[in-house]
Design a protein around this motif. Sequence first.
Motif, PDB file in Angstrom:
ATOM      1  N   TYR A   1       0.750  -1.074  -0.042  1.00 28.00           N
ATOM      2  CA  TYR A   1      -0.076  -0.172   0.059  1.00 28.00           C
ATOM      3  C   TYR A   1       0.702   1.107  -0.077  1.00 28.00           C
ATOM      4  O   TYR A   1       0.298   2.299  -0.566  1.00 28.00           O
ATOM      5  N   TYR A   2       2.372   1.031   0.507  1.00 28.05           N
ATOM      6  CA  TYR A   2       2.909   2.327   0.593  1.00 28.05           C
ATOM      7  C   TYR A   2       4.445   2.088  -0.127  1.00 28.05           C
ATOM      8  O   TYR A   2       5.340   2.095   0.544  1.00 28.05           O
TER       9      TYR A   2
ATOM     10  N   GLU B   1       7.093   5.220   0.135  1.00 34.38           N
ATOM     11  CA  GLU B   1       7.753   5.308   1.587  1.00 34.38           C
ATOM     12  C   GLU B   1       8.495   4.139   1.670  1.00 34.38           C
ATOM     13  O   GLU B   1       9.653   4.512   2.218  1.00 34.38           O
TER      14      GLU B   1
ATOM     15  N   SER C   1       7.231   7.491   8.920  1.00 32.99           N
ATOM     16  CA  SER C   1       6.320   7.076   7.633  1.00 32.99           C
ATOM     17  C   SER C   1       5.806   5.567   8.057  1.00 32.99           C
ATOM     18  O   SER C   1       6.389   5.105   9.066  1.00 32.99           O
ATOM     19  N   GLU C   2       5.233   5.020   7.033  1.00 33.70           N
ATOM     20  CA  GLU C   2       4.926   3.762   7.523  1.00 33.70           C
ATOM     21  C   GLU C   2       6.042   2.681   7.214  1.00 33.70           C
ATOM     22  O   GLU C   2       5.944   1.702   8.138  1.00 33.70           O
TER      23      GLU C   2
END
Length: 205
Positions: free
Chosen positions: A55-56, A59, A136-137
Amino acid sequence: MKNQHLTSSLNIFPKSWSEESAGRVPGNIPIWVGILSELTEFGIFFVAYFIAKFYYPNEFISGQQSLNTALGVTNTVILLFSSYFMAKAMCFIRVDNKAKCERYLWLALSCGCLYLLIKTWEFHWNDLQGFTSNTSEFFTVYYYMTFNHFLHVGWASCAILWVIYRLRNGAYCAKENSGLEALAVYWHMIDLMWILIFPLLYVLR
């Protein structure tokens, strides 16, 4: 609870808990219960890693490029050496050479302590760069995985001290060393987890 699992597994158990009655499984039943629980925990972390990375992706790419890879590589080499030293300690106790067994246990402990020092410095270095678990994630996953592993290395290193104490008091010999073997199995599990964590966080893009 985890500490209790590990400490109890390092004691001398009756014959029913020995390697023979466990079907030649290294160590003893309590340590494998603990290891399976640890593997489940790390498995959840790995699932969370892949979901977050899906999903990221940006990042994660940015976060991985921000890490101090040299420190990660150094700690990987240190833990590989620690596994070698632990294996040598087991080899020597099986031939009743307690002096060399203790020597290699101290070497394994030194590797564990060195890992903890380097990882502590890495956390400090990240903080100086402004990277925290809220950055961040990626860094949320990074800190959850690496700090959890950090704790495992910490209490396993304390367990080595306990085993050295028991070795000096005659608790282990060629015929009875299931407690020491339980520690060796646990230590190898910790090293294996780092071998999986390192490429996921530092290498794979």
